[in-house]
Write a protein that holds these residues in place. Sequence first.
Motif, short mmCIF file in Angstrom:
data_model
loop_
_atom_site.label_atom_id
_atom_site.label_comp_id
_atom_site.label_asym_id
_atom_site.label_seq_id
_atom_site.Cartn_x
_atom_site.Cartn_y
_atom_site.Cartn_z
N TYR A 1 45.83 32.15 -3.14
CA TYR A 1 46.28 33.11 -2.15
C TYR A 1 46.89 34.09 -2.86
O TYR A 1 47.05 35.25 -2.23
N LEU A 2 47.52 34.22 -3.87
CA LEU A 2 48.22 35.20 -4.57
C LEU A 2 47.73 36.28 -4.76
O LEU A 2 48.12 37.54 -4.54
N GLY A 3 46.50 36.36 -4.87
CA GLY A 3 45.69 37.67 -5.23
C GLY A 3 45.63 38.37 -3.62
O GLY A 3 45.91 39.58 -3.82
N MET B 1 38.08 26.21 -12.81
CA MET B 1 37.67 27.81 -12.78
C MET B 1 36.81 27.85 -11.35
O MET B 1 36.87 29.03 -10.61
N ILE B 2 35.67 26.89 -11.34
CA ILE B 2 34.74 27.34 -10.13
C ILE B 2 35.43 26.96 -8.93
O ILE B 2 35.08 27.50 -7.74
N TRP B 3 36.23 25.97 -8.88
CA TRP B 3 37.09 25.41 -7.63
C TRP B 3 37.77 26.67 -6.98
O TRP B 3 37.80 26.66 -5.60
N VAL B 4 38.54 27.44 -7.63
CA VAL B 4 39.25 28.59 -7.22
C VAL B 4 38.69 29.76 -7.40
O VAL B 4 39.30 30.92 -7.12
N ILE B 5 37.29 29.80 -7.36
CA ILE B 5 36.68 31.08 -7.56
C ILE B 5 36.79 32.17 -6.25
O ILE B 5 36.94 33.21 -6.34
N LEU B 6 36.84 31.49 -5.08
CA LEU B 6 37.01 32.20 -3.87
C LEU B 6 38.23 33.04 -3.73
O LEU B 6 38.34 34.00 -3.34
N GLY B 7 39.14 32.33 -4.28
CA GLY B 7 40.67 32.98 -4.25
C GLY B 7 40.72 34.08 -5.37
O GLY B 7 41.13 35.17 -5.24
N ALA B 8 40.05 33.94 -6.47
CA ALA B 8 39.84 35.10 -7.50
C ALA B 8 39.08 35.98 -6.91
O ALA B 8 39.42 37.33 -7.33
N ILE B 9 38.04 36.23 -6.31
CA ILE B 9 37.29 37.49 -5.75
C ILE B 9 37.46 37.46 -4.25
O ILE B 9 36.84 38.32 -3.56
N GLY B 10 38.71 36.89 -3.63
CA GLY B 10 38.79 36.82 -2.37
C GLY B 10 39.05 38.21 -1.59
O GLY B 10 38.50 38.44 -0.74
N ARG C 1 37.20 41.59 -11.93
CA ARG C 1 36.36 42.69 -12.78
C ARG C 1 34.90 42.49 -12.78
O ARG C 1 34.17 43.55 -12.49
N LEU C 2 34.40 41.28 -12.72
CA LEU C 2 32.94 41.15 -12.27
C LEU C 2 32.62 41.32 -11.14
O LEU C 2 31.43 42.03 -10.88
N ALA C 3 33.42 41.04 -9.97
CA ALA C 3 32.89 41.52 -8.85
C ALA C 3 32.88 43.03 -8.60
O ALA C 3 32.36 43.59 -7.74
N GLU C 4 33.97 43.72 -9.23
CA GLU C 4 34.02 45.02 -9.21
C GLU C 4 32.72 45.71 -9.73
O GLU C 4 32.39 46.72 -9.14
N ALA C 5 32.35 45.18 -11.07
CA ALA C 5 31.03 45.78 -11.70
C ALA C 5 30.05 45.44 -10.92
O ALA C 5 28.87 46.33 -11.05
N TYR C 6 29.78 44.17 -10.71
CA TYR C 6 28.18 43.84 -10.20
C TYR C 6 28.04 43.16 -8.70
O TYR C 6 27.14 42.79 -8.27
#
Length: 406
Positions: free
Chosen positions: A232-234, A28-37, A159-164
């Motif tokens: 990268y898909l996001g 989860m932590i390893w790919v966090i940059l892709g999730a909030i990229g 969702r967390l990035a959008e909120a906080y």
Amino acid sequence: MKRAGSFFRAGHFPTLLSSFLYFDVSFMIWVILGAIGTFIVEDLQLTPAERGMMVAIPVLAGALLRIPMGLLADRWGGKRVGMLGMLLTMVPLLWGWMFADYLSDIYALGFLLGIAGASFAVALPLASRWYPKQYQGLVMGIAGAGNSGTIIATLFGPRLAEAYGWNAVFAISLLPLAIVFVIFSMFARDCPTTVKPAKISEYKHVMKMKETWLFSFFYSISFGGFVGLTSYLGLFFFDQYGVSKVTAGDFVTLVVFAGSFIRPIGGYLADRYGGIKLLMWLFSGGMVTLFIIGTLPSVYVTLGLFFVTFLFFGAANGALFQIIPTYFPKEVGLVTGFVGAFGGFGGFFLPNVLGTMKQWTNSYSYGFWMMVVMMMVAVWIIQKLQKNMKSGIHQSTEAVKQSVRV
């Protein structure tokens, strides 16, 4: 039911569960940059090539660190090295929360996130060594299903990035990491019958075996495709189809769900039908779906094709790690780290290829079609391996018949 009962009696389930959780939260932590990229890209105004590099650096770092992490786990014990890895993973999360304001910060903390990616070389051998040969595919599949941590990142990260704000996502990630650290330290155990670490000369012997390199190449495609596309898909869905950042994250969550939870099934099928044979069919299916994706059809057709592609990748990952303990029972930690490292290298190059080809040609098509070519090469190699294996069995049978006649 009988098989399930014997499975639970065969090994140490608390260690298997702890290994899964450790790998899950680390992934989860390893790919966090892709999730909030998508949020970072918009905030820092990154080019397509910079986007690819941003999400690829943690994957590269994870690849580089897997071999030393595997060596340390063989010598110090998986539990001790796993706990150390989780403590060190807290450093980039704190950095991302409090100090990350520029692209250079993102690159630097991204490299440190590779420590979480290196958990692969610790969690899988820790669980594997508790179980006999007939359960290796299932065990490695269950522990390896920790790549489902990606689902948590892609579902909640946007969702967390959008909120906080995206910096706060790093802080929030510290909570599940701390919980898993406590569970792992309490319940994980090193197998008391673990073989002694091999000497360096024996490791060199393993590196000279062609199977080590072939498995590494296969894994650079299957796991490299899984983690590279996950990262990268996001960005791809946001850029190519103009969907919202949260919707792009939801799309990635859906396809990653398929790839994560099919992995134990891939291991189980490999136990029953043979990992090499299964790989050939999975890579062949991936060639077809990725070729069509390269034509850039409508968004929902593309989503469905990625869903199927991730099924192929996930099952292939499970199949490969059914094969490794069979070939290398005494050096499973090192070989797992070595093969896993190449999976990381594949995951590093893929986002860079997609980002660079987009910048050069203004299209993602050629990046996907380059993946198709690599899978074609893999299928050709597997076919050669199968022919060699059949030839070897035939020669052995003839030798036995000759000895009987004599």
